[in-house]
Scaffold this active site. Structure first.
Site, short mmCIF file in Angstrom:
data_model
loop_
_atom_site.label_atom_id
_atom_site.label_comp_id
_atom_site.label_asym_id
_atom_site.label_seq_id
_atom_site.Cartn_x
_atom_site.Cartn_y
_atom_site.Cartn_z
CB THR A 202 -13.41 -16.52 -92.55
OG1 THR A 202 -14.73 -17.03 -92.88
CG2 THR A 202 -12.52 -16.05 -93.63
CB ALA B 93 -25.93 -18.63 -81.69
N GLY C 19 -22.12 -27.12 -120.82
CA GLY C 19 -22.43 -28.70 -120.98
C GLY C 19 -21.59 -29.46 -120.22
CG PHE D 104 -19.94 -22.26 -89.65
CD1 PHE D 104 -19.58 -23.82 -90.07
CD2 PHE D 104 -20.96 -22.01 -89.40
CE1 PHE D 104 -20.41 -24.81 -90.15
CE2 PHE D 104 -22.15 -23.27 -89.71
CZ PHE D 104 -21.79 -24.57 -89.66
CD GLU E 142 -19.21 -9.79 -92.02
OE1 GLU E 142 -19.10 -11.17 -92.36
OE2 GLU E 142 -19.03 -9.33 -90.93
#
Length: 381
Positions: free
Chosen positions: A158, A130, A341, A156, A244
């Site tokens: 933090t 979810a 580059g 996940f 947030e």
């Protein structure tokens, strides 16, 4: 032109914070990236200097200042590196749940240490199954006597490794209809029986930011740790997600500004075919396009922050800022790397890190696809 919410005291504060970061963060950031974590000592130093939760009332350890000071902190931390996002999450995303919905006892118990850096916070919404569908979470919290028994997994997260206090979204009524009315928020502390941490997750970017899995197995949480009212967690999440998302937009805007600055310096100094890269028309056009997008983004963002601080309804504009500014930053990262580059692909050049760090801003705090759905809905579509 200065933003409408910035006064002299904010600039004095910014100068003080910059000096602190020049001493404590910039010289150490690459080491933190290699270590995969920011030391707790840095958090404590931030707290000592008044850079954690400055908008909290003085009686709880804060300075009682306006949110413009939080904006300054978020901007200056992003200039160091996106991996410091966990501090903004602590200051402006997690702690506001306690200040807005917590009891007086909860505020006295937790807030003072949040301002000193002794307590690091996290919020646990996302689960393995979810993400954007918050009403679909599976983590349960069943009240048994004086405690909630929590079972489930979050991912996940933090500040997942460092966190001492975690606001956890869970289902107190798995059978509620509609589903979102069964969601509640519990504050779970570091040493709570039944709470453990899984892996510290390896990410494409944000290497120094500790992201982890959290596991709850018959986790016994005192009922006094309920944030607000049972069954209103989803409502609280929707209210606080606006700030947030604004924090994410601020970070994306600053990242874009920093990447352009890095690239301007590079193209003015690098030569090809006997002249500076900056003198090629293609380079000039690319720089002009990015500078214009950045300038327009900054104007929109500063006005939005001012409206948010005035307490206006900014849901639609916040959704616009979150998707557009993160999308801009992601595109600008690619353009800037190209203008560097081959050197842009080398880790010793900061643009490589910025290129790695920025894509996730389009995903967390609600994906950009969700932001567009919100905008469309609020337009009556």
């Amino acid at each position: 032109m200065a933003a409408p919410y910035i006064q002299e005291e904010h600039e004095i504060f910014r100068e003080s914070l910059r000096k602190f970061l020049e001493k404590e963060a910039y010289p150490n950031y690459e080491q933190w990236e290699e270590d995969g974590i920011i030391p707790r000592e840095f958090w404590r130093k931030m707290g000592e200097q008044g850079f954690l939760c400055p908008d909290i009332e003085e009686k709880y350890g804060g300075s009682g200042v306006d949110w413009g000071f939080a904006v300054v902190i978020n901007e200056e931390l992003e200039r160091v590196g996106s991996g410091l996002v966990g501090i903004g999450l602590h200051n402006d995303i997690v702690v506001p749940y306690i200040t807005a919905y917590g009891t007086e006892e909860q505020k006295k118990r937790w807030l003072p240490k949040c301002t000193t850096g002794e307590t690091i916070t996290a919020i646990a919404m996302t689960e393995p199954g979810a993400g954007s569908d918050l009403a679909g979470i599976k983590t349960t919290a069943k009240l048994e006597g004086d405690h909630y028994i929590v079972n489930g997994e979050k991912t996940f997260i933090t500040n997942g490794i460092h966190s001492d206090l975690i606001i956890v979204a869970c289902k107190t009524d798995p059978n509620a209809e509609p589903r979102h009315k069964g969601v509640s928020l519990l504050a779970i502390e570091r040493d709570t029986p039944g709470f453990s941490r899984g892996r510290k997750l390896k990410k494409v970017g944000l290497h120094c930011q500790d992201t982890a899995e959290l596991i709850f197995e018959d986790c016994k949480v005192p009922k006094e740790n309920l944030i607000g009212e049972e069954g209103k967690g989803f409502l609280y999440l929707m209210e606080k997600l606006q700030q947030e998302r604004l924090v994410v937009a601020i970070a994306a805007q600053v990242a874009a500004e920093e990447m352009l600055k890095l690239t301007l310096e590079y193209v003015k100094n690098r030569q090809a075919f006997g002249k500076q890269i900056s003198r090629f028309q293609n380079t000039q056009f690319k720089i002009a396009e990015m500078a214009t997008d950045i300038e327009m983004g900054r104007a929109f963002l500063d006005n939005l922050i001012a409206e948010h601080m005035e307490g206006k309804d900014v849901v639609t504009k916040v959704s616009m800022a979150k998707w557009k500014l993160t999308d801009n930053a992601r595109r600008i990262a690619a353009e800037c790397m190209q203008l560097h580059g081959g050197y842009g692909y080398m880790e010793e050049y900061e643009i490589a890190r910025r290129f790695r760090d920025i894509p996730v801003a389009s995903i967390y705090a609600g994906t950009n696809e969700i932001m567009k759905s919100i905008i469309a809905k609020n337009m009556g579509l």
